[in-house]
Design an enzyme around this catalytic site. Structure first.
Site, PDB file in Angstrom:
ATOM      1  CG  HIS A   1      -6.537  -2.570   3.396  1.00  0.00           C
ATOM      2  ND1 HIS A   1      -5.778  -1.468   3.054  1.00  0.00           N
ATOM      3  CD2 HIS A   1      -7.787  -2.321   2.942  1.00  0.00           C
ATOM      4  CE1 HIS A   1      -6.554  -0.590   2.420  1.00  0.00           C
ATOM      5  NE2 HIS A   1      -7.767  -1.083   2.351  1.00  0.00           N
TER       6      HIS A   1
ATOM      7  CG  HIS B   1      -8.746  -3.058  -2.043  1.00  0.00           C
ATOM      8  ND1 HIS B   1      -9.756  -2.387  -2.707  1.00  0.00           N
ATOM      9  CD2 HIS B   1      -8.493  -2.339  -0.915  1.00  0.00           C
ATOM     10  CE1 HIS B   1     -10.093  -1.311  -2.017  1.00  0.00           C
ATOM     11  NE2 HIS B   1      -9.348  -1.261  -0.913  1.00  0.00           N
TER      12      HIS B   1
ATOM     13  CG  ASP C   1      -2.037   1.007   1.114  1.00  0.00           C
ATOM     14  OD1 ASP C   1      -3.207   0.564   1.039  1.00  0.00           O
ATOM     15  OD2 ASP C   1      -1.769   2.225   1.083  1.00  0.00           O
TER      16      ASP C   1
ATOM     17  CG  ASN D   1     -11.868  -0.266   4.353  1.00  0.00           C
ATOM     18  OD1 ASN D   1     -12.127  -0.653   5.483  1.00  0.00           O
ATOM     19  ND2 ASN D   1     -10.753   0.392   4.064  1.00  0.00           N
TER      20      ASN D   1
ATOM     21  CB  VAL E   1      -9.601   1.595  -4.800  1.00  0.00           C
ATOM     22  CG1 VAL E   1      -9.364   0.952  -6.169  1.00  0.00           C
ATOM     23  CG2 VAL E   1      -8.594   2.718  -4.557  1.00  0.00           C
TER      24      VAL E   1
HETATM   25  P1  AMP Z   1      -9.633   1.538   0.483  1.00  0.00           P
HETATM   26  O1  AMP Z   1      -9.721   2.845   1.195  1.00  0.00           O
HETATM   27  O2  AMP Z   1      -9.972   0.337   1.320  1.00  0.00           O
HETATM   28  O3  AMP Z   1     -10.395   1.581  -0.826  1.00  0.00           O
HETATM   29  O4  AMP Z   1      -8.098   1.323   0.159  1.00  0.00           O
HETATM   30  C1  AMP Z   1      -7.460   1.797  -0.983  1.00  0.00           C
HETATM   31  C2  AMP Z   1      -5.999   1.764  -0.692  1.00  0.00           C
HETATM   32  O5  AMP Z   1      -5.296   1.803  -1.902  1.00  0.00           O
HETATM   33  C3  AMP Z   1      -5.481   2.920   0.181  1.00  0.00           C
HETATM   34  O6  AMP Z   1      -4.927   2.405   1.379  1.00  0.00           O
HETATM   35  C4  AMP Z   1      -4.420   3.579  -0.709  1.00  0.00           C
HETATM   36  O7  AMP Z   1      -3.296   3.999   0.023  1.00  0.00           O
HETATM   37  C5  AMP Z   1      -4.083   2.471  -1.683  1.00  0.00           C
HETATM   38  N1  AMP Z   1      -3.600   2.882  -3.002  1.00  0.00           N
HETATM   39  C6  AMP Z   1      -4.224   3.701  -3.884  1.00  0.00           C
HETATM   40  N2  AMP Z   1      -3.502   3.816  -5.018  1.00  0.00           N
HETATM   41  C7  AMP Z   1      -2.400   3.034  -4.852  1.00  0.00           C
HETATM   42  C8  AMP Z   1      -1.271   2.731  -5.660  1.00  0.00           C
HETATM   43  N3  AMP Z   1      -1.101   3.246  -6.895  1.00  0.00           N
HETATM   44  N4  AMP Z   1      -0.332   1.904  -5.151  1.00  0.00           N
HETATM   45  C9  AMP Z   1      -0.473   1.377  -3.923  1.00  0.00           C
HETATM   46  N5  AMP Z   1      -1.517   1.617  -3.114  1.00  0.00           N
HETATM   47  C10 AMP Z   1      -2.475   2.448  -3.559  1.00  0.00           C
END
Ligand code: AMP
Length: 116
Positions: free
Chosen positions: A102, A100, A31, A87, A96
């Site tokens: 975490h 995914h 992340d 999430n 996003v």
């Molecule tokens: P969420 O809030 O559960 O949708 O998590 C999305 C996660 O994606 C966040 O923790 C961001 O820091 C991570 N994220 C977004 N873009 C990237 C990227 N290009 N590379 C790595 N992590 C990312």
């Protein structure tokens, strides 16, 4: 089909990341905004599912594989113990909309709300 997201671009290679683990169906990468000593995202290669509920209903085998990859990451980068967070929905901090997981292990940021 979900709309294109940053994770779709990571799967296609348009956005380069450090791949920590890969199977036919799943990739794992750090992340960019870590909330713990180990903070890795595990995502399916398919862009079809927006959240874990959709994935569980539509492709439970890939969800199972994501859990196995999470364990592998924790074995390799921590002591084999980890938190697994999905999430699901904007109100829950999802930003996003490509499902995914975490994987968090080691020292945590206090009061961490992953992804927010
Ligand atoms: P969420 O809030 O559960 O949708 O998590 C999305 C996660 O994606 C966040 O923790 C961001 O820091 C991570 N994220 C977004 N873009 C990237 C990227 N290009 N590379 C790595 N992590 C990312």
């Amino acid at each position: 089909m979900a709309e294109e997201t940053v994770f779709g671009k990571i799967v296609s290679g348009e956005i380069p990341v450090e791949i920590l683990a890969e199977t036919d169906r799943v990739i794992a990468f750090p992340d960019m905004n870590p909330q713990a000593a180990v903070h890795v995202l595990v995502i399916p290669k398919t862009t079809k599912y927006r959240n874990v509920v959709e994935l569980a209903a539509g492709d439970p085998e890939t969800l199972t594989e994501m859990v196995a990859v999470a364990q592998h990451i924790a074995d390799e980068h921590a002591e084999g113990e980890f938190r697994l967070i999905f999430n699901s929905g904007e109100g829950a901090g999802q930003t996003v909309f490509h499902v995914h997981a975490h994987v968090l292990a080691g020292a945590f940021k206090e009061q961490s709300l992953v992804g927010s």
